[in-house]
Design a protein around this motif. Structure first.
Motif, mmCIF file in Angstrom:
data_model
loop_
_atom_site.group_PDB
_atom_site.id
_atom_site.type_symbol
_atom_site.label_atom_id
_atom_site.label_comp_id
_atom_site.label_asym_id
_atom_site.label_seq_id
_atom_site.Cartn_x
_atom_site.Cartn_y
_atom_site.Cartn_z
ATOM 1 N N ASP A 255 0.569 -1.146 0.611
ATOM 2 C CA ASP A 255 0.027 0.261 -0.185
ATOM 3 C C ASP A 255 0.791 1.119 -0.133
ATOM 4 O OD1 ASP A 255 -2.106 1.448 0.525
ATOM 5 O OD2 ASP A 255 -1.634 1.767 2.277
ATOM 6 N N CYS A 256 0.167 2.371 -0.139
ATOM 7 C CA CYS A 256 1.074 3.456 -0.520
ATOM 8 C C CYS A 256 1.172 4.533 0.777
ATOM 9 C CB CYS A 256 0.842 4.163 -1.918
ATOM 10 S SG CYS A 256 1.944 5.475 -2.067
ATOM 11 N N ASP A 257 -0.194 5.014 0.909
ATOM 12 C CA ASP A 257 -0.850 5.992 2.169
ATOM 13 C C ASP A 257 -0.508 5.120 3.488
ATOM 14 O OD1 ASP A 257 -1.173 8.533 0.189
ATOM 15 O OD2 ASP A 257 -3.452 8.414 0.309
ATOM 16 N N GLY B 210 -7.571 4.807 4.772
ATOM 17 C CA GLY B 210 -8.202 3.768 3.621
ATOM 18 C C GLY B 210 -9.388 3.590 2.699
ATOM 19 N N VAL B 211 -10.124 4.808 3.378
ATOM 20 C CA VAL B 211 -11.898 4.814 1.664
ATOM 21 C C VAL B 211 -10.852 5.472 0.655
ATOM 22 C CG1 VAL B 211 -13.931 5.459 1.902
ATOM 23 C CG2 VAL B 211 -12.520 4.731 3.836
ATOM 24 N N HIS B 212 -11.652 5.839 -0.358
ATOM 25 C CA HIS B 212 -10.774 5.993 -1.844
ATOM 26 C C HIS B 212 -12.055 7.337 -1.163
ATOM 27 C CE1 HIS B 212 -12.032 7.065 -6.311
ATOM 28 N NE2 HIS B 212 -11.405 5.974 -6.543
ATOM 29 N N VAL C 6 3.016 -1.458 -5.928
ATOM 30 C CA VAL C 6 1.889 -0.761 -5.173
ATOM 31 C C VAL C 6 0.536 -0.942 -5.499
ATOM 32 C CG1 VAL C 6 1.093 1.392 -4.604
ATOM 33 C CG2 VAL C 6 3.560 0.529 -5.168
ATOM 34 N N ALA C 7 0.317 -1.277 -4.780
ATOM 35 C CA ALA C 7 -1.714 -1.239 -5.081
ATOM 36 C C ALA C 7 -2.257 0.144 -4.240
ATOM 37 C CB ALA C 7 -1.879 -2.608 -4.757
ATOM 38 N N SER C 8 -2.806 0.983 -4.809
ATOM 39 C CA SER C 8 -3.191 2.271 -4.059
ATOM 40 C C SER C 8 -4.853 2.317 -4.605
ATOM 41 C CB SER C 8 -2.620 3.213 -4.250
ATOM 42 O OG SER C 8 -3.351 4.143 -3.327
ATOM 43 N N ASN C 9 -5.377 2.872 -3.203
ATOM 44 C CA ASN C 9 -6.780 3.271 -3.520
ATOM 45 C C ASN C 9 -6.557 5.499 -3.904
ATOM 46 O OD1 ASN C 9 -8.664 1.864 -3.753
ATOM 47 N ND2 ASN C 9 -9.625 2.223 -1.418
ATOM 48 N N CYS C 10 -5.547 5.459 -4.133
ATOM 49 C CA CYS C 10 -5.265 7.307 -4.395
ATOM 50 C C CYS C 10 -4.909 7.158 -6.092
ATOM 51 C CB CYS C 10 -3.829 7.202 -4.156
ATOM 52 S SG CYS C 10 -3.661 8.099 -2.561
ATOM 53 N N ARG D 80 -3.244 7.549 -9.641
ATOM 54 C CA ARG D 80 -2.456 7.841 -10.232
ATOM 55 C C ARG D 80 -0.877 8.372 -10.617
ATOM 56 N NH1 ARG D 80 0.112 3.203 -13.200
ATOM 57 N NH2 ARG D 80 2.683 3.559 -13.319
ATOM 58 N N GLU D 81 -1.209 9.414 -9.983
ATOM 59 C CA GLU D 81 -0.713 10.780 -10.609
ATOM 60 C C GLU D 81 0.112 10.881 -8.616
ATOM 61 O OE1 GLU D 81 -5.175 12.455 -10.686
ATOM 62 O OE2 GLU D 81 -3.157 11.379 -11.864
ATOM 63 N N VAL D 82 -1.546 11.024 -8.097
ATOM 64 C CA VAL D 82 -0.596 10.655 -6.302
ATOM 65 C C VAL D 82 0.429 10.440 -6.389
ATOM 66 C CG1 VAL D 82 -1.148 11.159 -4.053
ATOM 67 C CG2 VAL D 82 -3.153 12.403 -5.838
ATOM 68 N N VAL D 83 0.320 8.646 -6.530
ATOM 69 C CA VAL D 83 0.463 8.021 -5.692
ATOM 70 C C VAL D 83 2.371 8.115 -6.659
ATOM 71 C CG1 VAL D 83 1.647 5.277 -6.385
ATOM 72 C CG2 VAL D 83 -0.963 6.026 -5.476
ATOM 73 N N ASP D 84 2.361 7.975 -7.892
ATOM 74 C CA ASP D 84 4.322 8.474 -8.607
ATOM 75 C C ASP D 84 4.096 9.902 -7.943
ATOM 76 O OD1 ASP D 84 3.664 6.369 -10.377
ATOM 77 O OD2 ASP D 84 2.674 7.598 -12.072
ATOM 78 N N GLU D 85 4.001 10.600 -8.272
ATOM 79 C CA GLU D 85 4.127 12.294 -7.158
ATOM 80 C C GLU D 85 4.852 11.760 -6.521
ATOM 81 O OE1 GLU D 85 5.912 16.289 -7.958
ATOM 82 O OE2 GLU D 85 5.201 14.380 -9.338
ATOM 83 N N SER D 86 4.635 11.018 -4.988
ATOM 84 C CA SER D 86 5.029 10.734 -4.036
ATOM 85 C C SER D 86 6.223 10.512 -3.547
ATOM 86 C CB SER D 86 3.609 10.032 -3.464
ATOM 87 O OG SER D 86 2.570 11.290 -3.354
#
Length: 248
Positions: free
Chosen positions: A19-21, A56-58, A116-120, A122-128
């Motif tokens: 997970d990411c966040d 963890g909620v979308h 990585v498997a995230s609810n965020c 894509r741009e948020v995950v990649d940028e982070s």
């Protein structure tokens, strides 16, 4: 809290999906600040205990929950939009990794395929991950291709070959089952690393073994997690990794 040595001591993963966040990136406080700001934008007060329920909620589901719990159902989409906007601003200003995350990812990347498997978005995950210097360690990033309740058609899974598919957000199992597939392993051969009960449910439903990380959620024993560790730099976790995940 179930120790790693009791439940995972005789098992070795073939891939690890993070997970990411709240697991890799210390962004939960940004989500909390963003929720507070979104409530304030509409003159609303956060209901007691809302932060724990929203973890963890979308963000679309979170906007809907914010609207329901403040008796303003017509504001669901506006609250979701405000929530995401505030979060994007906050994470761009202050991307921080969770304790031990960077070193643990580097250790594992020398041994196994990582995703990585995230609810965020894509741009948020990649940028982070880029800002934290971690993006290059992950072969795949999987995020939902449809929002909760989205009636539109499926959109392609990033980096996936073959036909388009619909990837629903956690707690649906899709992000984790897709990540395992992209890593080339069966779900039962992959380990998920998660900090929220929503994410743990998603990974468990997909058939992955699950390692919970961080403080146990309030009033919980860890749910469907196979084991729990307080931090990614805990000595027990590092010892298990060196023993059960040999360097290639």
């Amino acid at each position: 809290m179930t120790p790693i040595s009791r439940t995972l001591s005789d098992w070795s993963p073939e891939a690890i999906v993070f997970d990411c966040d709240g697991t890799l990136m210390d962004t939960e406080r940004h989500w909390q600040d963003a929720r507070t700001r979104a409530f304030r934008d509409f003159g609303l007060l956060p209901p007691p205990g809302f932060a724990e329920r929203a973890k963890g909620v979308h963000y679309v589901d979170c906007g809907r929950l914010m609207a329901q719990e403040t008796n303003k159902p017509d504001l669901a989409s506006e609250l979701a939009e405000a929530l995401l906007g505030h979060f994007l601003s906050l994470v761009a200003e202050d991307p921080l990794t969770m304790p031990g995350a960077s070193d643990f990812v580097r250790l594992c990347s020398r041994r196994l395929p990582l995703a990585v498997a995230s609810n965020c978005p894509r741009e948020v995950v990649d940028e982070s991950l880029l800002r934290a210097g971690l993006r290059r360690y992950f072969r795949h990033v999987v995020v939902p291709t449809v929002e909760p309740g989205d009636s539109g058609g499926p959109r392609p899974v990033p980096e996936a070959d073959g036909p388009e598919r619909t990837v629903r957000p956690k707690p649906w199992p899709d992000v984790y089952s897709t990540a395992a597939e992209l890593c080339g392993v069966a779900p039962a051969a992959a380990l998920a690393v998660e900090d929220s009960l929503t994410g743990i449910e998603s990974a468990s439903r997909a058939g992955l073994r699950v390692l919970g990380v961080g403080p146990l959620p309030k009033g919980s024993d860890g749910g469907q997690a196979d084991a729990w560790t307080p931090r990614l730099d805990s000595e027990e976790l590092l010892s298990w990794t060196r023993e059960r995940v040999p360097a290639s």
